[in-house]
Design an enzyme around this catalytic site. Structure first.
Site, PDB file in Angstrom:
ATOM      1  N   CYS A  18       3.967   7.846   1.281  1.00 53.42           N
ATOM      2  CA  CYS A  18       4.097   7.020   1.927  1.00 53.42           C
ATOM      3  C   CYS A  18       4.119   5.793   1.403  1.00 53.42           C
ATOM      4  CB  CYS A  18       3.099   7.199   3.088  1.00 53.42           C
ATOM      5  SG  CYS A  18       3.403   6.142   4.221  1.00 53.42           S
TER       6      CYS A  18
ATOM      7  N   CYS B   2       5.012  -7.487   7.798  1.00 52.38           N
ATOM      8  CA  CYS B   2       6.169  -6.661   8.584  1.00 52.38           C
ATOM      9  C   CYS B   2       6.467  -8.031   9.603  1.00 52.38           C
ATOM     10  CB  CYS B   2       6.082  -5.491   9.490  1.00 52.38           C
ATOM     11  SG  CYS B   2       7.190  -5.019  10.563  1.00 52.38           S
TER      12      CYS B   2
ATOM     13  N   CYS C  65      -0.436  -2.198  15.446  1.00 47.42           N
ATOM     14  CA  CYS C  65      -0.251  -2.004  14.214  1.00 47.42           C
ATOM     15  C   CYS C  65      -0.747  -3.209  13.061  1.00 47.42           C
ATOM     16  CB  CYS C  65       1.103  -1.808  14.164  1.00 47.42           C
ATOM     17  SG  CYS C  65       1.675  -1.990  11.617  1.00 47.42           S
TER      18      CYS C  65
ATOM     19  N   CYS D 128      -1.375   2.032   6.886  1.00 47.26           N
ATOM     20  CA  CYS D 128      -1.338   1.460   5.811  1.00 47.26           C
ATOM     21  C   CYS D 128      -1.769   0.147   6.770  1.00 47.26           C
ATOM     22  CB  CYS D 128       0.167   1.838   5.996  1.00 47.26           C
ATOM     23  SG  CYS D 128       0.383   2.860   3.946  1.00 47.26           S
TER      24      CYS D 128
ATOM     25  N   GLU E  23       0.394  -1.550  -0.109  1.00 52.78           N
ATOM     26  CA  GLU E  23       0.065  -0.188   0.132  1.00 52.78           C
ATOM     27  C   GLU E  23       0.880   1.178   0.133  1.00 52.78           C
ATOM     28  OE1 GLU E  23      -2.621   0.035   2.695  1.00 52.78           O
ATOM     29  OE2 GLU E  23      -2.588  -2.327   3.140  1.00 52.78           O
TER      30      GLU E  23
ATOM     31  N   CYS F  55       4.626  -4.696  16.555  1.00 54.35           N
ATOM     32  CA  CYS F  55       3.835  -3.828  17.017  1.00 54.35           C
ATOM     33  C   CYS F  55       2.498  -4.668  17.667  1.00 54.35           C
ATOM     34  CB  CYS F  55       4.106  -2.829  16.593  1.00 54.35           C
ATOM     35  SG  CYS F  55       5.365  -1.939  16.253  1.00 54.35           S
TER      36      CYS F  55
HETATM   37  N1  SAH Z   1       8.407   0.046  10.714  1.00 55.18           N
HETATM   38  C1  SAH Z   1       8.634   2.034  10.529  1.00 55.18           C
HETATM   39  C2  SAH Z   1       7.582   2.470   9.494  1.00 55.18           C
HETATM   40  C3  SAH Z   1       6.048   2.022   8.687  1.00 55.18           C
HETATM   41  S1  SAH Z   1       4.462   2.166  10.772  1.00 55.18           S
HETATM   42  C4  SAH Z   1       8.019   2.361  12.073  1.00 55.18           C
HETATM   43  O1  SAH Z   1       7.813   1.253  12.525  1.00 55.18           O
HETATM   44  O2  SAH Z   1       8.310   3.183  12.169  1.00 55.18           O
HETATM   45  C5  SAH Z   1       4.837   3.974  10.081  1.00 55.18           C
HETATM   46  C6  SAH Z   1       4.071   4.332  11.902  1.00 55.18           C
HETATM   47  O3  SAH Z   1       2.340   4.309  11.919  1.00 55.18           O
HETATM   48  C7  SAH Z   1       4.777   4.259  13.033  1.00 55.18           C
HETATM   49  O4  SAH Z   1       4.906   4.909  13.486  1.00 55.18           O
HETATM   50  C8  SAH Z   1       3.613   3.362  13.819  1.00 55.18           C
HETATM   51  O5  SAH Z   1       4.033   3.181  14.988  1.00 55.18           O
HETATM   52  C9  SAH Z   1       2.246   4.055  13.529  1.00 55.18           C
HETATM   53  N2  SAH Z   1       1.239   2.707  13.510  1.00 55.18           N
HETATM   54  C10 SAH Z   1       1.333   1.755  12.704  1.00 55.18           C
HETATM   55  N3  SAH Z   1       0.262   0.973  13.108  1.00 55.18           N
HETATM   56  C11 SAH Z   1      -0.544   2.451  13.787  1.00 55.18           C
HETATM   57  C12 SAH Z   1      -2.606   2.533  13.996  1.00 55.18           C
HETATM   58  N4  SAH Z   1      -3.152   1.669  14.960  1.00 55.18           N
HETATM   59  N5  SAH Z   1      -2.752   3.953  15.012  1.00 55.18           N
HETATM   60  C13 SAH Z   1      -1.617   4.875  14.678  1.00 55.18           C
HETATM   61  N6  SAH Z   1      -0.071   4.789  14.154  1.00 55.18           N
HETATM   62  C14 SAH Z   1       0.126   3.362  14.250  1.00 55.18           C
END
Ligand code: SAH
Length: 345
Positions: free
Chosen positions: A105, A112, A119, A333, A92, A116
């Site tokens: 973006c 991944c 996410c 995403c 995406e 987290c």
């Molecule tokens: N792996 C990298 C980049 C991809 S995630 C990283 O962790 O930075 C991009 C951002 O979106 C990160 O800050 C991540 O923590 C955040 N993110 C992921 N899921 C989310 C959600 N449900 N709500 C808000 N931010 C989220």
């Protein structure tokens, strides 16, 4: 197996030209076709002799990134793409319009493995790394479709860029090359969940890009509970790396802090965060957590978010609340890819 020619840097193409006994300027021509014109076949490289095109085609392919689905936000014009790669993987990208230009973006991996808890991208794990060209083609496909020039890139889509380090570095090399898209490194932001040794490695490259770190918690207790990566590299180790990064590169480090109600949004958390970041050249982006169907996270209320921001600002920390774009099109995403993968299973 054929290799992705569009993933090669100009230096690598120059070596390739030499190995084929071709003049060096051919490398520049091919690079221009791939990265400036973004052609999808060797036949379109009209100033390259057909014999050479044939030889290249025997060993190489050109990365594809086809639009599978497209959503345009009625609220703010944000565009979200679901792209299909040559092997049927989906990724995406999101294009956002700001006053200073268009930002894309991009995804750096299909899936991944960082895990987290809030996410969507990580739910089914990592399928594979994207090549440098597959990261770049997201931009070309969007640019062609929208008829605009994209001036800014954030590596904040699906995947952990520092877990695909070499390809991401080649991607940056290629898009900043004057013979390619010629995007200024200062317009590129890389976001990481905090792979500490790779932050130091990135620092050694002395790039002018902006480093963003997804912090989301001011201490190990909370961070361990939402980000498994923290059990490997804890908060103090991560912040030490960020301080060194900022000092060495003189570039301001950004921190992402996603506010989840009752988890990391208390006054105490704000004070602890302010203490942690004291005296550092940095900026904190506060983000209301996005709903993900499989995740049970509640967004902090607007007054809570404002109070959190206020505490940081009062403590001298540069903090802003991120405007949510594309909320009507699931713009955060990982969710479209996930839906599509479920259908495919
Ligand atoms: N792996 C990298 C980049 C991809 S995630 C990283 O962790 O930075 C991009 C951002 O979106 C990160 O800050 C991540 O923590 C955040 N993110 C992921 N899921 C989310 C959600 N449900 N709500 C808000 N931010 C989220």
């Amino acid at each position: 197996m054929k290799k992705d020619i569009s993933a090669l840097t100009l230096a690598e193409l120059t070596d390739l030209a030499a190995s084929l006994n071709e003049p060096a300027f051919r490398a520049g021509q091919i690079f221009g076709w791939l990265h400036d014109r973004a052609v999808s076949s060797f036949d379109e490289m009209t100033n390259i002799p057909s014999s050479l095109r044939g030889r290249l085609e025997e060993e190489y392919y050109i990365a594809s990134c086809d639009i599978e689905e497209k959503y345009v936000s009625k609220a703010d014009g944000t565009v979200k793409y679901l792209f299909r790669l040559f092997d049927g993987e989906y990724i995406e990208s999101v294009v956002m319009k700001y006053k200073y230009g268009s930002t894309i973006c991009v995804s750096s991996q299909a899936g991944c493995r960082m895990g987290c808890r809030f996410c969507a991208s990580t739910i089914a794990g990592l399928k594979r790394n994207l090549t440098a060209a597959e990261i770049e083609r997201q931009l070309h496909s969007a640019q062609k479709d929208l008829g605009v020039r994209i001036s800014h890139i954030v590596l904040m889509g699906i995947g952990e860029p520092l877990d695909n380090f070499d390809n991401v570095m080649d991607f940056i090399k290629n898009v900043t090359d004057p013979k390619g898209l010629n995007i200024s490194a200062r317009n590129i932001t890389l976001s990481t969940c905090g792979i500490v040794p790779r932050i130091y490695e990135l620092m050694e490259k002395r790039l002018q890009i902006t480093l963003t770190v997804s912090l989301h918690a001011p201490n190990d207790g909370i961070r361990n509970s939402i980000m498994p990566v923290n059990s490997k590299w804890g908060v103090s180790e991560l912040i030490a790396a960020c301080r060194e990064y900022a000092n060495t590169t003189s570039r301001r480090v950004s921190f992402e802090y996603t506010l989840i109600s009752g988890v990391n949004d208390s006054d105490e958390c704000a004070l602890e965060l302010a203490e942690l970041l004291k005296g550092m050249l940095c900026h904190v982006n506060l983000i209301p957590v996005n709903d993900v169907t499989e995740r049970k996270n509640t967004r902090s209320s607007a007054p809570r978010i404002n109070k959190f921001a206020h505490i940081l600002q009062k403590s001298g920390i540069n903090a802003t609340i991120r405007r949510t774009l594309g909320s009507d099109i699931n713009a955060s995403c990982g969710q479209l890819r996930r839906k599509r993968s479920e259908v495919a299973q």
